[in-house]
Design a protein around this motif. Structure first.
Motif, PDB file in Angstrom:
ATOM      1  N   LEU A  78       0.845  -1.204   0.000  1.00 49.41           N
ATOM      2  CA  LEU A  78       0.000   0.000   0.000  1.00 49.41           C
ATOM      3  C   LEU A  78       0.878   1.250   0.000  1.00 49.41           C
ATOM      4  N   LYS A  79       1.907   1.218   0.849  1.00 51.13           N
ATOM      5  CA  LYS A  79       2.820   2.359   0.934  1.00 51.13           C
ATOM      6  C   LYS A  79       3.491   2.606  -0.432  1.00 51.13           C
ATOM      7  N   GLN A  80       3.900   1.519  -1.047  1.00 48.50           N
ATOM      8  CA  GLN A  80       4.543   1.646  -2.369  1.00 48.50           C
ATOM      9  C   GLN A  80       3.597   2.292  -3.381  1.00 48.50           C
ATOM     10  N   LEU A  81       2.346   1.856  -3.350  1.00 48.18           N
ATOM     11  CA  LEU A  81       1.368   2.423  -4.299  1.00 48.18           C
ATOM     12  C   LEU A  81       1.130   3.895  -4.019  1.00 48.18           C
ATOM     13  N   GLN A  82       1.034   4.242  -2.728  1.00 50.17           N
ATOM     14  CA  GLN A  82       0.802   5.652  -2.381  1.00 50.17           C
ATOM     15  C   GLN A  82       1.964   6.518  -2.827  1.00 50.17           C
ATOM     16  N   GLU A  83       3.167   5.935  -2.750  1.00 49.48           N
ATOM     17  CA  GLU A  83       4.334   6.685  -3.231  1.00 49.48           C
ATOM     18  C   GLU A  83       4.315   6.786  -4.753  1.00 49.48           C
ATOM     19  N   LYS A  84       4.014   5.682  -5.385  1.00 49.08           N
ATOM     20  CA  LYS A  84       3.992   5.662  -6.851  1.00 49.08           C
ATOM     21  C   LYS A  84       2.989   6.690  -7.391  1.00 49.08           C
ATOM     22  N   TYR A  85       1.811   6.710  -6.768  1.00 50.90           N
ATOM     23  CA  TYR A  85       0.760   7.599  -7.270  1.00 50.90           C
ATOM     24  C   TYR A  85       0.804   8.987  -6.616  1.00 50.90           C
ATOM     25  N   ASP A  86       1.710   9.128  -5.643  1.00 52.17           N
ATOM     26  CA  ASP A  86       1.915  10.432  -5.019  1.00 52.17           C
ATOM     27  C   ASP A  86       0.651  10.935  -4.307  1.00 52.17           C
ATOM     28  N   ASP A  87       0.013  10.048  -3.548  1.00 58.52           N
ATOM     29  CA  ASP A  87      -1.160  10.450  -2.755  1.00 58.52           C
ATOM     30  C   ASP A  87      -0.668  10.939  -1.385  1.00 58.52           C
ATOM     31  N   PRO A  88      -0.932  12.201  -1.061  1.00 64.73           N
ATOM     32  CA  PRO A  88      -0.381  12.766   0.183  1.00 64.73           C
ATOM     33  C   PRO A  88      -1.171  12.395   1.443  1.00 64.73           C
ATOM     34  N   ILE A  89      -2.095  11.459   1.371  1.00 60.45           N
ATOM     35  CA  ILE A  89      -3.030  11.242   2.480  1.00 60.45           C
ATOM     36  C   ILE A  89      -2.361  10.848   3.788  1.00 60.45           C
ATOM     37  N   GLU A  90      -1.304  10.005   3.732  1.00 59.50           N
ATOM     38  CA  GLU A  90      -0.682   9.575   4.997  1.00 59.50           C
ATOM     39  C   GLU A  90      -0.125  10.780   5.756  1.00 59.50           C
ATOM     40  N   ALA A  91       0.508  11.684   5.015  1.00 66.25           N
ATOM     41  CA  ALA A  91       1.061  12.881   5.657  1.00 66.25           C
ATOM     42  C   ALA A  91      -0.078  13.736   6.222  1.00 66.25           C
ATOM     43  N   GLU A  92      -1.171  13.809   5.503  1.00 63.03           N
ATOM     44  CA  GLU A  92      -2.315  14.598   5.987  1.00 63.03           C
ATOM     45  C   GLU A  92      -2.887  13.995   7.269  1.00 63.03           C
ATOM     46  N   ILE A  93      -2.979  12.678   7.302  1.00 61.33           N
ATOM     47  CA  ILE A  93      -3.490  12.028   8.513  1.00 61.33           C
ATOM     48  C   ILE A  93      -2.505  12.227   9.666  1.00 61.33           C
ATOM     49  N   ALA A  94      -1.203  12.076   9.365  1.00 62.09           N
ATOM     50  CA  ALA A  94      -0.181  12.238  10.415  1.00 62.09           C
ATOM     51  C   ALA A  94      -0.271  13.630  11.035  1.00 62.09           C
ATOM     52  N   ALA A  95      -0.600  14.623  10.209  1.00 58.36           N
ATOM     53  CA  ALA A  95      -0.682  16.002  10.711  1.00 58.36           C
ATOM     54  C   ALA A  95      -1.855  16.179  11.676  1.00 58.36           C
ATOM     55  N   THR A  96      -2.786  15.240  11.661  1.00 63.57           N
ATOM     56  CA  THR A  96      -3.928  15.346  12.582  1.00 63.57           C
ATOM     57  C   THR A  96      -3.668  14.568  13.869  1.00 63.57           C
ATOM     58  N   ARG A  97      -2.461  13.977  14.019  1.00 65.42           N
ATOM     59  CA  ARG A  97      -2.135  13.197  15.226  1.00 65.42           C
ATOM     60  C   ARG A  97      -1.023  13.885  16.009  1.00 65.42           C
ATOM     61  N   ASP A  98      -1.015  13.678  17.323  1.00 68.98           N
ATOM     62  CA  ASP A  98       0.093  14.238  18.102  1.00 68.98           C
ATOM     63  C   ASP A  98       1.247  13.230  18.123  1.00 68.98           C
ATOM     64  N   ALA A  99       2.336  13.590  18.828  1.00 65.13           N
ATOM     65  CA  ALA A  99       3.543  12.755  18.788  1.00 65.13           C
ATOM     66  C   ALA A  99       3.262  11.332  19.277  1.00 65.13           C
ATOM     67  N   GLY A 100       2.318  11.184  20.183  1.00 68.45           N
ATOM     68  CA  GLY A 100       1.994   9.860  20.708  1.00 68.45           C
ATOM     69  C   GLY A 100       1.055   9.070  19.808  1.00 68.45           C
ATOM     70  N   GLY A 101       0.699   9.636  18.654  1.00 67.53           N
ATOM     71  CA  GLY A 101      -0.174   8.926  17.714  1.00 67.53           C
ATOM     72  C   GLY A 101      -1.658   9.123  18.003  1.00 67.53           C
ATOM     73  N   GLN A 102      -1.980   9.930  19.015  1.00 63.20           N
ATOM     74  CA  GLN A 102      -3.392  10.177  19.329  1.00 63.20           C
ATOM     75  C   GLN A 102      -3.956  11.280  18.425  1.00 63.20           C
ATOM     76  N   ALA A 103      -5.256  11.219  18.179  1.00 64.70           N
ATOM     77  CA  ALA A 103      -5.892  12.257  17.370  1.00 64.70           C
ATOM     78  C   ALA A 103      -5.817  13.591  18.092  1.00 64.70           C
ATOM     79  N   LYS A 104      -5.417  14.635  17.379  1.00 66.86           N
ATOM     80  CA  LYS A 104      -5.391  15.976  17.977  1.00 66.86           C
ATOM     81  C   LYS A 104      -6.807  16.514  18.020  1.00 66.86           C
ATOM     82  N   SER A 105      -7.041  17.484  18.880  1.00 68.42           N
ATOM     83  CA  SER A 105      -8.346  18.139  18.854  1.00 68.42           C
ATOM     84  C   SER A 105      -8.447  18.880  17.515  1.00 68.42           C
ATOM     85  N   PRO A 106      -9.672  19.134  17.005  1.00 70.56           N
ATOM     86  CA  PRO A 106      -9.783  19.811  15.707  1.00 70.56           C
ATOM     87  C   PRO A 106      -8.973  21.102  15.649  1.00 70.56           C
TER      88      PRO A 106
END
Ligand code: SGN
Ligand code: CA
Length: 531
Positions: free
Chosen positions: A498-526
């Protein structure tokens, strides 16, 4: 051709154009709305016969693993005409999407290569079509009865008749008037078989004696699948499948039940036809009221009504495809025309208890795809390689002898269509991403990968849930085996792929999701997530 003649041909512009017009195939691309492979007899198990669609497959090829990249109308159409996934073509969802018509598209590239380009029927990309010499389109979703068309001179008119018949008439009319010196691509985009499945009046009584079998997983309770539990596309739910709007059971004269969209669509009929429509539907309603079913019996009743209406609309569609094919046959065009039949996505016919689409599960990830091939393309029968709707653009361009730009993400299907059998490597997985949430039917955002045997899906945004399916052991996707130790190796592999495909197709979604989490991996408040 001897060498001298070839040289002469190459140096004479007139001859070149005429020769090319003959060599380069025409393309007739027929796409329906929400027509699913379970309702097409050449795919097996269909409760209805679709002889005209089947004939395309019999004379040509049938793809058994044909997928969309985002199972919704506008996004699917945008993938198809750009050859790019939603995050690249920018049209991710119907609700807020406006297609950027200034971008590169396959019709524009074909136009540049000397093709005449025309589109008739559903467009659904909101902005004005670009790259077409001619368009005649439905307004938005379009209407079944006496539909409004928006013409390319900017005017609108109501065309008398049933939508599928009218679109077919217009397609034939356009081919009659085309420039015969040039090859063409004609997109015939039907409204059929979209909700709310209003049949042609002549077909209203078809299938009324037929009882459709419930799919085995009709009473699915969606254990282990949180997103599936929270959808709003269930046949059983009075909210999701409305008995008045969807099943046309109402109290005659009851203005509150018979309102909104339903009344708008039916009221397009002239008064005599409306009377015919109500004569039939009043009798269904009366029968229902005499002995109103409840509980599971009510759900089964709704299922039967849904199946019958969908079948009626599909039958008429099949006949119209037959009519279009007959025109090509009568005019000796088949030898030099690629005919493609597909849908903008698949659909649920009661599987998991549902109607509609959106999910990456098989019924709506899949879309029917059959082709009748022009001379020079020898392949026949079934093609099992995995293909996707982003592949059509490069396929048509290659067939037209036009260059395929490097930023197109699909791959040309020509190697599968030439020769008796394809040898050599082919893609081993496909990528999917659905964005329209929160919205009608409430299918959560998700992306995923499907290989020949496995499927890994991540539902995200207001949820963080992974699902893994073993399609060989569990083809109807009832058992989410994510986290099951027996699948830990497969799970790891699928994540990597999946990671390979996301890189191949250049889908930024993982980075977008990561930006909504804090360092501990928990969801940040909106508020935090916005920073
Ligand atoms: C309409 C339908 C939905 C359907 C969407 C998208 N509701 O909104 O059931 O999912 O279209 O379909 S309706 O009340 O208007 O019938 S799509 O094929 O165009 O993406
Ligand atoms: Ca659709």
């Amino acid at each position: 051709m001897n060498n001298k003649l070839l040289l002469l041909t190459l140096h004479s512009p007139l001859l070149t154009i005429a020769a090319q017009a003959q060599q380069r195939p025409n393309i007739v691309y027929i796409m329906t709305d929400d027509h699913t492979a379970q309702m097409m007899s050449c795919y097996g198990h269909s409760p209805i016969e679709t002889p005209n669609l089947d004939r395309i497959a019999q004379e040509g090829v049938r793809f058994t693993r044909s997928f969309v990249a985002n199972s919704l109308s506008g996004p699917s159409r945008a993938c198809m005409i750009t050859g790019k996934l939603s995050h690249k073509n920018g049209f991710t969802n119907n609700e807020h999407g406006v297609f950027d018509g200034s971008q590169q598209t396959m019709p524009k590239l074909l136009q540049k290569a000397g093709y005449q380009t025309a589109i008739i029927g559903k467009w659904h990309l909101v902005s004005k079509p670009t790259g077409f010499d001619h368009y005649d389109m439905l307004s938005g979703q379009g209407e079944y009865y006496n539909p409004t068309f928006i013409h390319d001179d900017g005017t609108r008119s109501v065309e008398k008749g049933y939508c599928t018949d009218v679109i077919t008439d217009k397609a034939i009319q356009w081919m009659e008037g085309r420039d015969r010196e040039k090859p063409f691509i004609l997109f015939v985009h039907h409204k059929a078989c979209h909700r709310d499945w209003l049949p042609k009046l002549e077909d209203m009584r078809l299938y009324e004696d037929k009882t459709f079998d419930l799919p085995d997983n009709f009473w699915d309770t969606w254990e282990g699948r949180t997103a599936a539990q929270q959808q709003e596309m269930s046949i059983a739910s009075a909210h999701d499948m409305d008995i008045a709007y969807d099943n046309k059971i109402y109290s005659p004269g009851d203005k509150t039940r018979l309102s909104g969209n339903y009344l708008y669509y039916v009221n397009r009929l002239d008064s005599a036809d409306r009377a015919r429509y109500f004569e039939f539907h009043d009798s269904l309603t009366q029968a229902f009221k005499q002995n109103p079913p409840t509980g599971r019996a009510l759900t089964e009743f709704k299922f039967q009504r849904y199946m019958r209406d969908y079948a009626k609309v599909t039958k008429n569609l099949d006949e119209n495809v037959g009519r279009l094919m007959q025109y090509l046959r009568d005019n000796d065009m088949l030898a030099n025309t690629l005919v493609v039949y597909t849908s903008d996505q698949g659909f649920y016919m009661g599987e998991h208890g549902w109607f509609d689409k959106r999910f990456m599960y098989e019924e709506s990830l899949n879309t029917p795809l059959v082709m009748r091939l022009p001379d020079g393309y020898e392949r026949r029968g079934t093609i099992d390689e995995m293909v996707q709707n982003i592949d059509y653009a490069p396929t048509f361009l290659e067939m037209a002898g036009a260059p395929v730009p490097a930023d197109i993400q699909g791959q040309s299907l020509v190697p599968l269509l030439k020769g008796k059998k394809h040898r050599g490597p082919w893609r081993e997985s496909i990528y999917y991403h659905f964005y329209e949430f929160p919205a009608e039917h409430m299918v959560k955002r998700h992306y995923g990968i499907r290989t020949a045997r496995y499927k890994l899906i991540h539902f995200y945004r207001d949820i963080d849930q992974w699902e893994l399916y073993d399609l060989k052991r569990d083809p109807t996707e009832m058992h989410n085996v994510y986290g099951d130790p027996r699948y830990s190796k497969v799970q790891k592999q699928m994540h990597r792929k999946l990671k390979q495909l996301q890189e191949k197709y250049d889908d930024p979604i993982e980075a977008e999701i990561a930006a909504t989490r804090d360092a501990g991996g928990q969801a940040k408040s909106p508020a935090q997530a916005k920073k």
